[in-house]
Design a protein around this motif. Sequence first.
Motif, PDB file in Angstrom:
ATOM      1  N   GLY A 194      96.927  10.251  54.399  1.00 32.05           N
ATOM      2  CA  GLY A 194      97.053   8.824  54.147  1.00 32.05           C
ATOM      3  C   GLY A 194      96.084   7.957  54.929  1.00 32.05           C
ATOM      4  N   LYS A 195      95.248   8.560  55.759  1.00 34.64           N
ATOM      5  CA  LYS A 195      94.292   7.774  56.529  1.00 34.64           C
ATOM      6  C   LYS A 195      93.029   7.517  55.718  1.00 34.64           C
ATOM      7  CE  LYS A 195      95.960   8.882  61.143  1.00 34.64           C
ATOM      8  NZ  LYS A 195      95.630   9.391  62.499  1.00 34.64           N
ATOM      9  N   VAL A 196      92.213   6.602  56.230  1.00 29.71           N
ATOM     10  CA  VAL A 196      90.950   6.233  55.587  1.00 29.71           C
ATOM     11  C   VAL A 196      89.816   6.561  56.542  1.00 29.71           C
ATOM     12  CG1 VAL A 196      89.546   4.349  54.671  1.00 29.71           C
ATOM     13  CG2 VAL A 196      92.024   4.384  54.246  1.00 29.71           C
ATOM     14  N   ALA A 197      88.780   7.244  56.030  1.00 29.36           N
ATOM     15  CA  ALA A 197      87.646   7.629  56.860  1.00 29.36           C
ATOM     16  C   ALA A 197      86.349   7.118  56.260  1.00 29.36           C
ATOM     17  CB  ALA A 197      87.578   9.151  57.002  1.00 29.36           C
ATOM     18  N   ALA A 198      85.474   6.667  57.135  1.00 30.45           N
ATOM     19  CA  ALA A 198      84.089   6.359  56.772  1.00 30.45           C
ATOM     20  C   ALA A 198      83.228   7.517  57.247  1.00 30.45           C
ATOM     21  CB  ALA A 198      83.641   5.056  57.434  1.00 30.45           C
ATOM     22  N   VAL A 199      82.424   8.079  56.349  1.00 27.62           N
ATOM     23  CA  VAL A 199      81.534   9.183  56.721  1.00 27.62           C
ATOM     24  C   VAL A 199      80.103   8.739  56.421  1.00 27.62           C
ATOM     25  CG1 VAL A 199      81.047  11.636  56.524  1.00 27.62           C
ATOM     26  CG2 VAL A 199      83.364  10.802  56.072  1.00 27.62           C
ATOM     27  N   VAL A 200      79.376   8.391  57.471  1.00 29.13           N
ATOM     28  CA  VAL A 200      77.997   7.934  57.325  1.00 29.13           C
ATOM     29  C   VAL A 200      77.094   9.158  57.327  1.00 29.13           C
ATOM     30  CG1 VAL A 200      76.185   6.481  58.277  1.00 29.13           C
ATOM     31  CG2 VAL A 200      78.581   5.794  58.521  1.00 29.13           C
ATOM     32  N   GLY A 201      76.481   9.419  56.186  1.00 31.97           N
ATOM     33  CA  GLY A 201      75.739  10.662  56.001  1.00 31.97           C
ATOM     34  C   GLY A 201      76.643  11.757  55.493  1.00 31.97           C
ATOM     35  N   GLY A 202      77.601  11.392  54.650  1.00 31.02           N
ATOM     36  CA  GLY A 202      78.616  12.337  54.202  1.00 31.02           C
ATOM     37  C   GLY A 202      78.373  12.959  52.849  1.00 31.02           C
ATOM     38  N   GLY A 203      77.132  12.895  52.348  1.00 31.92           N
ATOM     39  CA  GLY A 203      76.884  13.329  50.984  1.00 31.92           C
ATOM     40  C   GLY A 203      76.472  14.768  50.804  1.00 31.92           C
ATOM     41  N   PHE A 204      75.702  15.330  51.743  1.00 27.83           N
ATOM     42  CA  PHE A 204      75.224  16.702  51.554  1.00 27.83           C
ATOM     43  C   PHE A 204      75.270  17.456  52.875  1.00 27.83           C
ATOM     44  CE2 PHE A 204      71.379  14.468  52.840  1.00 27.83           C
ATOM     45  CZ  PHE A 204      70.755  15.359  53.687  1.00 27.83           C
ATOM     46  N   GLY A 205      75.142  18.776  52.788  1.00 31.53           N
ATOM     47  CA  GLY A 205      75.072  19.611  53.984  1.00 31.53           C
ATOM     48  C   GLY A 205      76.303  19.487  54.857  1.00 31.53           C
ATOM     49  N   ILE A 206      76.078  19.274  56.129  1.00 28.48           N
ATOM     50  CA  ILE A 206      77.171  19.140  57.095  1.00 28.48           C
ATOM     51  C   ILE A 206      78.066  17.969  56.712  1.00 28.48           C
ATOM     52  CG2 ILE A 206      77.717  18.588  59.498  1.00 28.48           C
ATOM     53  CD1 ILE A 206      75.099  20.122  60.235  1.00 28.48           C
ATOM     54  N   GLY A 207      77.464  16.856  56.300  1.00 27.51           N
ATOM     55  CA  GLY A 207      78.256  15.683  55.924  1.00 27.51           C
ATOM     56  C   GLY A 207      79.169  15.959  54.749  1.00 27.51           C
ATOM     57  N   ALA A 208      78.689  16.716  53.766  1.00 30.55           N
ATOM     58  CA  ALA A 208      79.520  17.063  52.615  1.00 30.55           C
ATOM     59  C   ALA A 208      80.690  17.939  53.037  1.00 30.55           C
ATOM     60  CB  ALA A 208      78.685  17.773  51.556  1.00 30.55           C
ATOM     61  N   ALA A 209      80.437  18.892  53.927  1.00 34.25           N
ATOM     62  CA  ALA A 209      81.522  19.747  54.425  1.00 34.25           C
ATOM     63  C   ALA A 209      82.578  18.924  55.130  1.00 34.25           C
ATOM     64  CB  ALA A 209      80.959  20.815  55.361  1.00 34.25           C
ATOM     65  N   ILE A 210      82.153  17.911  55.880  1.00 31.69           N
ATOM     66  CA  ILE A 210      83.092  17.043  56.596  1.00 31.69           C
ATOM     67  C   ILE A 210      83.890  16.195  55.609  1.00 31.69           C
ATOM     68  CG2 ILE A 210      83.209  15.036  58.134  1.00 31.69           C
ATOM     69  CD1 ILE A 210      80.747  16.335  59.589  1.00 31.69           C
ATOM     70  N   SER A 211      83.207  15.581  54.647  1.00 30.69           N
ATOM     71  CA  SER A 211      83.902  14.755  53.655  1.00 30.69           C
ATOM     72  C   SER A 211      84.935  15.580  52.891  1.00 30.69           C
ATOM     73  CB  SER A 211      82.891  14.155  52.673  1.00 30.69           C
ATOM     74  OG  SER A 211      82.012  13.262  53.326  1.00 30.69           O
ATOM     75  N   THR A 212      84.552  16.788  52.494  1.00 28.87           N
ATOM     76  CA  THR A 212      85.457  17.652  51.738  1.00 28.87           C
ATOM     77  C   THR A 212      86.659  18.063  52.577  1.00 28.87           C
ATOM     78  OG1 THR A 212      83.607  18.484  50.414  1.00 28.87           O
ATOM     79  CG2 THR A 212      85.617  19.803  50.441  1.00 28.87           C
ATOM     80  N   ALA A 213      86.419  18.424  53.833  1.00 31.15           N
ATOM     81  CA  ALA A 213      87.520  18.831  54.716  1.00 31.15           C
ATOM     82  C   ALA A 213      88.501  17.685  54.937  1.00 31.15           C
ATOM     83  CB  ALA A 213      86.960  19.330  56.045  1.00 31.15           C
ATOM     84  N   LEU A 214      87.980  16.479  55.136  1.00 34.76           N
ATOM     85  CA  LEU A 214      88.860  15.322  55.305  1.00 34.76           C
ATOM     86  C   LEU A 214      89.672  15.074  54.036  1.00 34.76           C
ATOM     87  CD1 LEU A 214      86.401  12.948  57.214  1.00 34.76           C
ATOM     88  CD2 LEU A 214      88.575  13.813  58.121  1.00 34.76           C
ATOM     89  N   ALA A 215      89.029  15.186  52.879  1.00 35.54           N
ATOM     90  CA  ALA A 215      89.744  14.996  51.615  1.00 35.54           C
ATOM     91  C   ALA A 215      90.843  16.031  51.457  1.00 35.54           C
ATOM     92  CB  ALA A 215      88.763  15.073  50.445  1.00 35.54           C
ATOM     93  N   GLU A 216      90.553  17.276  51.813  1.00 38.39           N
ATOM     94  CA  GLU A 216      91.559  18.334  51.726  1.00 38.39           C
ATOM     95  C   GLU A 216      92.729  18.070  52.666  1.00 38.39           C
ATOM     96  OE1 GLU A 216      88.666  22.081  50.449  1.00 38.39           O
ATOM     97  OE2 GLU A 216      89.113  21.710  52.566  1.00 38.39           O
ATOM     98  N   ALA A 217      92.479  17.323  53.745  1.00 33.05           N
ATOM     99  CA  ALA A 217      93.537  16.986  54.702  1.00 33.05           C
ATOM    100  C   ALA A 217      94.307  15.735  54.295  1.00 33.05           C
ATOM    101  CB  ALA A 217      92.944  16.800  56.100  1.00 33.05           C
ATOM    102  N   GLY A 218      93.961  15.140  53.131  1.00 32.23           N
ATOM    103  CA  GLY A 218      94.704  13.982  52.638  1.00 32.23           C
ATOM    104  C   GLY A 218      94.119  12.641  53.024  1.00 32.23           C
TER     105      GLY A 218
END
Length: 300
Positions: free
Chosen positions: A14-38
């Motif tokens: 239920g939280k909201v995250a800003a991921v600056v540089g979250g589109g590819f590579g390491i950033g994509a892995a981070i964005s996806t992991a956060l999404a999987e965590a809700g």
Amino acid sequence: MMAGFLDERAGLGGKVAAVVGGGFGIGAAISTALAEAGVDLAICDIDAAAMEETAQAARALGRTVTTCHADATDEAALDAYYDRLAKDFGRLDILVNVAGGTRRRAFMEASRAAIADDIQRNYGYVVQSVQRAVPLIRRSGDGGSIVSFTTIEAHRGAAGFSVYAGAKAATTNFTRAMAVELGKEKIRLNCIAPDTTPSRGNINGLPPEYGEAFMRLPDAVKPQGMAMYIPRGEQPPPEALADAVLFLASDLARFVSGTTLHVDGGTMAAAGFLDWPFGDGFVPVPLAGTLERMYRDGDG
């Protein structure tokens, strides 16, 4: 059962995250992991196609995602991203500053424009990003987590990467100082310091001739350098860095602030000790076994 227990303790849903540089590579892995965590996401990236692919994967998980195609080093573009985030979500719980990078070059050969770019890309935008994020985090009154990517080079003399190393060191100490300044508001700031990773950014940081020479090596030989350099024997994948972000962003790290987490397979701990081949083992310089193989003719 255990996953449910950890999810509850982490408190990310239920939280909201800003991921600056979250589109590819390491950033994509981070964005996806956060999404999987809700976690719902606001992603900013210079690579529009990769960002949209990451965003679609997060939406497929049921997350609300907003995107902004922008270069984080452009002050106006970064402000526009935060304006969009504020409009779409009205609040923020987590900020991850992933964007950064450099190219290997001798300092005395670097132009002033290249130096300024290194500083802005690895420190300047982080200051702006944090300054824009904090008012949004304050809105909930419950605090939040800011994670910025630094590097092992901020902690050692990185010849060929001097301005990059200095800028990342600035990010590291800025994070430490802001953790003290915002501590009573329960806004935590931490850094993640990777070393070498199999990412596009690391490959792009080297001159083309290095990458070309590496690609000419037999596949069986390519991992051997990392086996010597990294105590674990292999590079941390982007998912390992995403796991570190999940921890620092979550309530599991609610009393962790102002620190740097080294996700490097042990290279920071080794501090120059390499696992040399031919029986030498972990020592700072090669011994007779390796030297004999390297200089068996007496002249290299």
